[in-house]
Scaffold this motif. Sequence first.
Motif, PDB file in Angstrom:
ATOM      1  N   ARG A  29       0.978  -1.387   0.128  1.00  0.00           N
ATOM      2  CA  ARG A  29      -0.003   0.138  -0.108  1.00  0.00           C
ATOM      3  C   ARG A  29       1.043   1.243   0.058  1.00  0.00           C
ATOM      4  O   ARG A  29       2.061   1.224   0.375  1.00  0.00           O
ATOM      5  CB  ARG A  29      -0.882  -0.017   1.435  1.00  0.00           C
ATOM      6  CG  ARG A  29      -1.584  -1.110   1.294  1.00  0.00           C
ATOM      7  CD  ARG A  29      -2.891  -1.575   0.398  1.00  0.00           C
ATOM      8  NE  ARG A  29      -3.477  -2.962   0.660  1.00  0.00           N
ATOM      9  CZ  ARG A  29      -4.429  -3.074   0.138  1.00  0.00           C
ATOM     10  NH1 ARG A  29      -5.050  -2.541  -0.836  1.00  0.00           N
ATOM     11  NH2 ARG A  29      -4.955  -4.430   0.119  1.00  0.00           N
ATOM     12  N   ILE A  30       0.339   2.466  -0.418  1.00  0.00           N
ATOM     13  CA  ILE A  30       0.962   3.555  -0.378  1.00  0.00           C
ATOM     14  C   ILE A  30       1.606   4.065   1.031  1.00  0.00           C
ATOM     15  O   ILE A  30       2.714   4.555   1.077  1.00  0.00           O
ATOM     16  CB  ILE A  30       0.576   4.842  -1.150  1.00  0.00           C
ATOM     17  CG1 ILE A  30      -1.042   4.976  -0.261  1.00  0.00           C
ATOM     18  CG2 ILE A  30       0.142   4.719  -2.598  1.00  0.00           C
ATOM     19  CD1 ILE A  30      -1.467   6.450  -0.964  1.00  0.00           C
ATOM     20  N   GLY A  31       0.911   3.376   1.958  1.00  0.00           N
ATOM     21  CA  GLY A  31       1.385   3.854   3.297  1.00  0.00           C
ATOM     22  C   GLY A  31       2.562   2.879   3.744  1.00  0.00           C
ATOM     23  O   GLY A  31       3.332   3.147   4.725  1.00  0.00           O
ATOM     24  N   ASP A  32       2.682   1.913   3.154  1.00  0.00           N
ATOM     25  CA  ASP A  32       3.913   0.959   3.515  1.00  0.00           C
ATOM     26  C   ASP A  32       5.106   1.403   2.971  1.00  0.00           C
ATOM     27  O   ASP A  32       6.154   1.162   3.642  1.00  0.00           O
ATOM     28  CB  ASP A  32       3.363  -0.399   2.823  1.00  0.00           C
ATOM     29  CG  ASP A  32       2.196  -1.236   3.392  1.00  0.00           C
ATOM     30  OD1 ASP A  32       1.917  -0.912   4.761  1.00  0.00           O
ATOM     31  OD2 ASP A  32       1.716  -1.838   2.335  1.00  0.00           O
ATOM     32  N   SER A  92     -13.762   1.428 -13.358  1.00  0.00           N
ATOM     33  CA  SER A  92     -12.573   2.153 -14.101  1.00  0.00           C
ATOM     34  C   SER A  92     -11.428   1.968 -13.299  1.00  0.00           C
ATOM     35  O   SER A  92     -11.363   2.108 -12.166  1.00  0.00           O
ATOM     36  CB  SER A  92     -12.809   3.798 -13.989  1.00  0.00           C
ATOM     37  OG  SER A  92     -13.883   4.188 -14.844  1.00  0.00           O
ATOM     38  N   GLY A  93     -10.402   1.493 -14.060  1.00  0.00           N
ATOM     39  CA  GLY A  93      -9.123   1.335 -13.317  1.00  0.00           C
ATOM     40  C   GLY A  93      -8.303   2.786 -13.137  1.00  0.00           C
ATOM     41  O   GLY A  93      -8.760   3.678 -13.754  1.00  0.00           O
ATOM     42  N   ARG A 132       0.087  -0.061  -6.626  1.00  0.00           N
ATOM     43  CA  ARG A 132      -0.077  -0.479  -8.005  1.00  0.00           C
ATOM     44  C   ARG A 132      -1.148   0.450  -8.384  1.00  0.00           C
ATOM     45  O   ARG A 132      -1.046   0.950  -9.901  1.00  0.00           O
ATOM     46  CB  ARG A 132      -0.433  -1.693  -8.273  1.00  0.00           C
ATOM     47  CG  ARG A 132      -1.824  -2.153  -7.872  1.00  0.00           C
ATOM     48  CD  ARG A 132      -2.073  -3.624  -8.306  1.00  0.00           C
ATOM     49  NE  ARG A 132      -3.395  -4.252  -7.620  1.00  0.00           N
ATOM     50  CZ  ARG A 132      -4.511  -3.732  -8.198  1.00  0.00           C
ATOM     51  NH1 ARG A 132      -4.509  -3.431  -9.360  1.00  0.00           N
ATOM     52  NH2 ARG A 132      -5.495  -4.489  -7.627  1.00  0.00           N
ATOM     53  N   TRP A 133      -2.207   0.992  -7.997  1.00  0.00           N
ATOM     54  CA  TRP A 133      -2.950   2.003  -8.206  1.00  0.00           C
ATOM     55  C   TRP A 133      -2.316   3.347  -8.608  1.00  0.00           C
ATOM     56  O   TRP A 133      -2.674   4.072  -9.667  1.00  0.00           O
ATOM     57  CB  TRP A 133      -4.158   2.383  -7.104  1.00  0.00           C
ATOM     58  CG  TRP A 133      -5.455   2.890  -7.640  1.00  0.00           C
ATOM     59  CD1 TRP A 133      -6.485   2.229  -8.325  1.00  0.00           C
ATOM     60  CD2 TRP A 133      -5.645   4.296  -7.919  1.00  0.00           C
ATOM     61  NE1 TRP A 133      -7.275   3.076  -8.541  1.00  0.00           N
ATOM     62  CE2 TRP A 133      -7.127   4.307  -8.474  1.00  0.00           C
ATOM     63  CE3 TRP A 133      -4.788   5.494  -7.798  1.00  0.00           C
ATOM     64  CZ2 TRP A 133      -7.476   5.512  -8.927  1.00  0.00           C
ATOM     65  CZ3 TRP A 133      -5.484   6.645  -8.288  1.00  0.00           C
ATOM     66  CH2 TRP A 133      -6.814   6.655  -8.816  1.00  0.00           C
TER      67      TRP A 133
END
Length: 351
Positions: A29-32, A92-93, A132-133
């Motif tokens: 995750r972005i927090g990781d 939507s991706g 990845r998002w």
Amino acid sequence: MDAWEERMAAGDDRADQGAQGPPRPQEPRIGDVGERGVLAEVFAALADGHPLDDRVPVGPGDDTAQLRVAGGAVLATTDAMVRGHDWRDDWSGPTDVGVKLMTQNLADLAAMGGFGTGVLVTLVADPELPLRWARGLAEGLAWAGRRAGVPVLGGDLSAAPAGVVTVSVTALGELGPGVDAPVLRSGARPGDVLACSGPLGRSAAGLELLAAGHRDGPWVDYHRRPLTDLSQGPRAARSGARAMIDVSDGLGRDADRVARASGVLLVLDPAAVDRLAVALTPALGTEAAHRAVLGGGEEHELLATFPPGAVPSGWFEIGRAQEPGPHRHPGVLLGTERLDPGRGGWDHFSR
């Protein structure tokens, strides 16, 4: 599906196939990874998608970027998208979001007779957002930027409460070659021809089909990733466009903005609206197709008024500008029926 999405899909498939084997490590995750880790992913995606050139002496990584400007004035616009309001993750991706965000900003510049020179991006997200998002968002922005010749100059990151993801772009640009002044909404004159640069209603058709459970097809694709010919803005300006707007909130609503700014009546030709609706009718039916043309947002084609005989080839003539008259206020008519701009179209605060 782009290369990044294909890799993600392949990874998901492998995870399913190996469900009985060793547990798969949790997706980062972005927090990781923190701000540095997110930026490393984003910068890598941007470098792969659109390497900077000599127009950008200083790119992402410093307090500000530096951009060389050829003209004497800068065009600037900004748009934001919020998860759950402007897109749904099951429809939507992240690359879709990046493409749509880039398109809607660059279309605003085109509506002034300009083109993009660079964009700044802000991501405000829940720290639980998958890394990845963020990478996919950057890849979508880079892909659309490369298509338009517009680099990402930098931006900002910030944390948000649980579930919140907001992305925004600030786009900078200049007037196109041969364009001496920006084309405003207020320049339409009685007798002008009203025309649009391309088909209308495709994004609204895709949204309606998604809501009905469809996940594939050209209109669904267009809703996810609207793409227009941005060169039509400067071309229209050189052809003598007197007023112009990006159709982002629906034909009726955006035409009304031009009409009120210019002090004219814009009269839509019902036969022209019928012709625009024909392509959508097999998928939606007649009534819904007309509703999509008149009220569909996120189209990002251009709507402009021209002196008679000045409409560029390939544009669709859809109406005329008239004097309002003593008992009529500026606005939009479909034939003889006044359109209510409050009905249909997109309103960010509408329930």
